[in-house]
Every structure is written in structure tokens, then in C-alpha cells.
Design a protein around this motif. Structure first.
Motif, mmCIF file in Angstrom:
data_model
loop_
_atom_site.group_PDB
_atom_site.id
_atom_site.type_symbol
_atom_site.label_atom_id
_atom_site.label_comp_id
_atom_site.label_asym_id
_atom_site.label_seq_id
_atom_site.Cartn_x
_atom_site.Cartn_y
_atom_site.Cartn_z
ATOM 1 N N GLY A 49 -26.235 30.833 24.640
ATOM 2 C CA GLY A 49 -27.266 31.963 25.184
ATOM 3 C C GLY A 49 -27.964 31.415 26.469
ATOM 4 N N GLU A 50 -28.566 30.049 26.320
ATOM 5 C CA GLU A 50 -29.368 29.749 27.263
ATOM 6 C C GLU A 50 -28.751 29.829 28.741
ATOM 7 O OE1 GLU A 50 -30.687 25.862 27.076
ATOM 8 O OE2 GLU A 50 -30.681 25.748 24.684
ATOM 9 N N LEU A 51 -27.508 29.316 28.915
ATOM 10 C CA LEU A 51 -26.694 29.498 29.908
ATOM 11 C C LEU A 51 -26.629 30.632 30.508
ATOM 12 C CD1 LEU A 51 -24.235 26.457 29.253
ATOM 13 C CD2 LEU A 51 -26.037 26.498 31.003
ATOM 14 N N TYR A 52 -26.290 31.962 29.554
ATOM 15 C CA TYR A 52 -26.227 33.243 29.865
ATOM 16 C C TYR A 52 -27.380 33.628 30.538
ATOM 17 C CZ TYR A 52 -26.041 38.346 28.910
ATOM 18 O OH TYR A 52 -26.378 39.531 29.102
ATOM 19 N N LEU A 53 -28.568 33.285 30.180
ATOM 20 C CA LEU A 53 -29.675 33.750 30.754
ATOM 21 C C LEU A 53 -29.908 33.161 32.247
ATOM 22 C CD1 LEU A 53 -32.281 33.474 27.530
ATOM 23 C CD2 LEU A 53 -31.362 35.354 28.588
ATOM 24 N N PHE A 54 -28.994 32.296 32.475
ATOM 25 C CA PHE A 54 -28.983 31.697 33.896
ATOM 26 C C PHE A 54 -27.958 32.342 34.682
ATOM 27 C CE2 PHE A 54 -31.756 28.312 32.104
ATOM 28 C CZ PHE A 54 -32.831 28.454 33.146
ATOM 29 N N GLY A 55 -27.394 33.289 34.209
ATOM 30 C CA GLY A 55 -26.334 33.982 34.891
ATOM 31 C C GLY A 55 -24.677 33.739 34.529
ATOM 32 N N SER A 56 -24.454 32.947 33.554
ATOM 33 C CA SER A 56 -23.059 32.673 33.270
ATOM 34 C C SER A 56 -22.700 33.794 32.130
ATOM 35 C CB SER A 56 -22.929 31.291 32.685
ATOM 36 O OG SER A 56 -23.080 30.151 33.716
ATOM 37 N N PRO A 57 -21.245 34.036 31.946
ATOM 38 C CA PRO A 57 -20.900 34.664 31.033
ATOM 39 C C PRO A 57 -21.131 34.193 29.478
ATOM 40 C CG PRO A 57 -19.357 34.639 32.443
ATOM 41 C CD PRO A 57 -20.291 33.743 32.908
ATOM 42 N N PHE A 58 -21.665 35.214 28.603
ATOM 43 C CA PHE A 58 -22.135 34.500 27.329
ATOM 44 C C PHE A 58 -20.998 34.127 26.638
ATOM 45 C CE2 PHE A 58 -22.657 35.267 22.819
ATOM 46 C CZ PHE A 58 -23.778 34.298 22.466
ATOM 47 N N ASN A 115 -33.418 16.818 26.944
ATOM 48 C CA ASN A 115 -33.871 17.946 27.652
ATOM 49 C C ASN A 115 -34.517 18.193 28.778
ATOM 50 O OD1 ASN A 115 -31.563 18.722 25.961
ATOM 51 N ND2 ASN A 115 -32.951 19.783 24.684
ATOM 52 N N LEU A 116 -35.756 17.262 28.887
ATOM 53 C CA LEU A 116 -36.221 16.978 29.791
ATOM 54 C C LEU A 116 -35.660 16.914 31.414
ATOM 55 C CD1 LEU A 116 -39.365 14.675 28.472
ATOM 56 C CD2 LEU A 116 -39.313 17.300 29.076
ATOM 57 N N TYR A 117 -34.610 16.221 31.292
ATOM 58 C CA TYR A 117 -33.828 16.037 32.136
ATOM 59 C C TYR A 117 -32.498 17.280 32.791
ATOM 60 C CZ TYR A 117 -36.058 11.753 32.557
ATOM 61 O OH TYR A 117 -37.086 10.697 32.398
ATOM 62 N N SER A 118 -32.633 17.871 31.847
ATOM 63 C CA SER A 118 -31.434 19.281 31.930
ATOM 64 C C SER A 118 -31.671 20.036 33.030
ATOM 65 C CB SER A 118 -31.559 20.076 30.748
ATOM 66 O OG SER A 118 -30.921 21.061 30.827
ATOM 67 N N PRO A 119 -30.766 20.373 33.803
ATOM 68 C CA PRO A 119 -30.874 21.402 34.904
ATOM 69 C C PRO A 119 -31.525 22.782 34.370
ATOM 70 C CG PRO A 119 -28.708 20.634 34.833
ATOM 71 C CD PRO A 119 -29.284 20.043 33.594
ATOM 72 N N THR A 120 -31.363 23.070 33.070
ATOM 73 C CA THR A 120 -31.869 24.304 32.743
ATOM 74 C C THR A 120 -33.000 23.907 31.695
ATOM 75 O OG1 THR A 120 -30.216 24.309 30.972
ATOM 76 C CG2 THR A 120 -29.782 25.647 32.842
ATOM 77 N N ALA A 121 -33.889 22.857 31.903
ATOM 78 C CA ALA A 121 -35.038 22.508 30.950
ATOM 79 C C ALA A 121 -35.812 23.400 30.455
ATOM 80 C CB ALA A 121 -35.835 21.318 31.796
ATOM 81 N N SER A 122 -36.099 24.438 31.242
ATOM 82 C CA SER A 122 -37.104 25.514 30.872
ATOM 83 C C SER A 122 -36.751 26.011 29.602
ATOM 84 C CB SER A 122 -37.116 26.497 31.962
ATOM 85 O OG SER A 122 -36.332 27.248 32.288
ATOM 86 N N LEU A 123 -35.539 26.040 29.409
ATOM 87 C CA LEU A 123 -35.029 26.976 28.208
ATOM 88 C C LEU A 123 -34.475 25.771 27.309
ATOM 89 C CD1 LEU A 123 -33.028 30.159 29.329
ATOM 90 C CD2 LEU A 123 -35.384 29.932 28.321
ATOM 91 N N ASP A 124 -33.868 24.864 27.827
ATOM 92 C CA ASP A 124 -33.174 23.707 26.780
ATOM 93 C C ASP A 124 -34.181 22.889 26.272
ATOM 94 O OD1 ASP A 124 -30.882 22.979 26.138
ATOM 95 O OD2 ASP A 124 -30.593 21.498 27.757
#
Length: 178
Positions: free
Chosen positions: A124-133, A77-86
Motif C-alpha cells: 500500500g505504501e508503494l502504491y501511494l508512490f505510484g506503483s500498481p497495488f 525505515n529512517l533510511y528507506s527511500p519511502t521513509a515518510s510512509l515507511d
């Protein structure tokens, strides 16, 4: 009275067991992280196939592998594009899934834990980045389900091999149910 020779021998045995457990968990963590990062384009995002998740079913056979799998997920998850939440939440989802798997007696039921945990947490993480839940929950869940079906088939095939249980140091569910 205490038999110091016996105590000293038992202490050495415990140390060897601890070193074996640490080594196995380090190997599992490295494999999980390497497999995830190697196929990074499909390991992250709303439609993901994290094939390293096959390894989470090792917790079905030995609870101690929860540590290595959680650490491996954290590293991946350190390499995830959404690492701050992942990093915190995705890793926690893997931990919760592994704990659920540890207490299962049926492999098919065990395979449901990572699907549900990842679908809702990563969704839920991806929803916080703007995608539909619900879009995220659906597609992360579908990707995880595909991986867990593959894992189920693999472990059903390995069930027939006695040396597999020895290799993974199985301590439970060696005569598991479907």
C-alpha cells in the motif's frame, strides 16, 4: 508485616531483569537496523528481501522482543527511500506481525504474520508512490515469504540446541509445533 530485607532483594532482582531486557532489546534493534541498512539495495522497494525479518520470529519464544524488533524496524525505515510512509506504516506492520507471532503455538503459522502484514502495508505504501497495488503486494509478499521460509528452516535447526533457548531467554514455545 513487611520484611524489608526481602523487599529490597526483590527490587534489586527486578532491576537486573529490566536491565537485561533493555539490553537484549537494544541489541535486537541494532541487529535488525544494521542488517537492513547493510543490504539496503534489496531491503527496500517492491522487490525486497529484508533478511533482518528473520529476527521477528524471536517473538515466538519471548514476547518482550517485540519492543526491540519494532524499534529496529523504525531505525531501519529512517533510511528507506519511502521513509515518510515507511516510518509510521512499515513500523506498524512489524509491530502487528510481532503481536500476532507472540500468540502463535505453531512456528509455520507465526511465519505467516510478517508475510501478510508486510505484503499489504508496504504494498500500500508503494502504491501511494505510484506503483500498481497488486504488483507491490505480490512482490513484497514473495520477498517476505522467501525470508520467512529461511527463518523457519533456521529456527527448526536451532530447535535441537538447548543452549539456543537459554541464549534468547525463551519464555514460551520451547516445545513448539511445526
Amino acid at each position: 508485616m513487611y520484611d524489608f530485607k526481602t523487599m529490597k532483594k526483590e527490587t534489586k532482582v527486578r532491576r537486573v531483569d529490566i536491565i537485561k531486557d533493555m539490553t537484549a532489546n537494544a541489541l535486537i534493534a541494532a541487529l535488525y537496523a544494521a542488517f537492513t541498512i547493510a543490504i539496503a539495495p534489496i531491503s527496500y522497494g517492491p522487490i525486497q528481501f529484508r533478511f533482518s525479518e528473520i529476527l521477528v520470529l524471536l517473538c515466538f519464544f519471548n514476547k518482550k522482543y517485540t519492543i526491540g524488533l519494532t524499534l529496529g524496524c523504525l531505525l531501519a525505515n529512517l533510511y528507506s527511500p519511502t521513509a515518510s510512509l515507511d516510518i509510521p506504516f512499515g513500523t506498524a506492520a512489524t509491530l502487528v506481525a510481532c503481536v500476532g507471532i507472540m500468540f502463535c503455538k505453531h512456528l509455520a503459522v507465526a511465519a505467516i504474520f510478517p508475510v501478510v502484514c508486510n505484503a499489504f502495508v508496504v504494498g500500500g505504501e508503494l502504491y501511494l508512490f505510484g506503483s500498481p497495488f497488486w504488483y507491490n503486494v505480490l512482490w513484497v509478499g514473495v520477498g517476505e515469504l522467501v525470508v520467512m521460509i529461511a527463518a523457519y528452516v533456521i529456527f527448526m535447526l536451532l530447535k535441537r540446541n538447548e543452549s539456543f533457548y537459554k541464549l534468547i531467554n525463551a519464555t514460551q514455545n520451547t516445545e513448539f509445533k511445526f
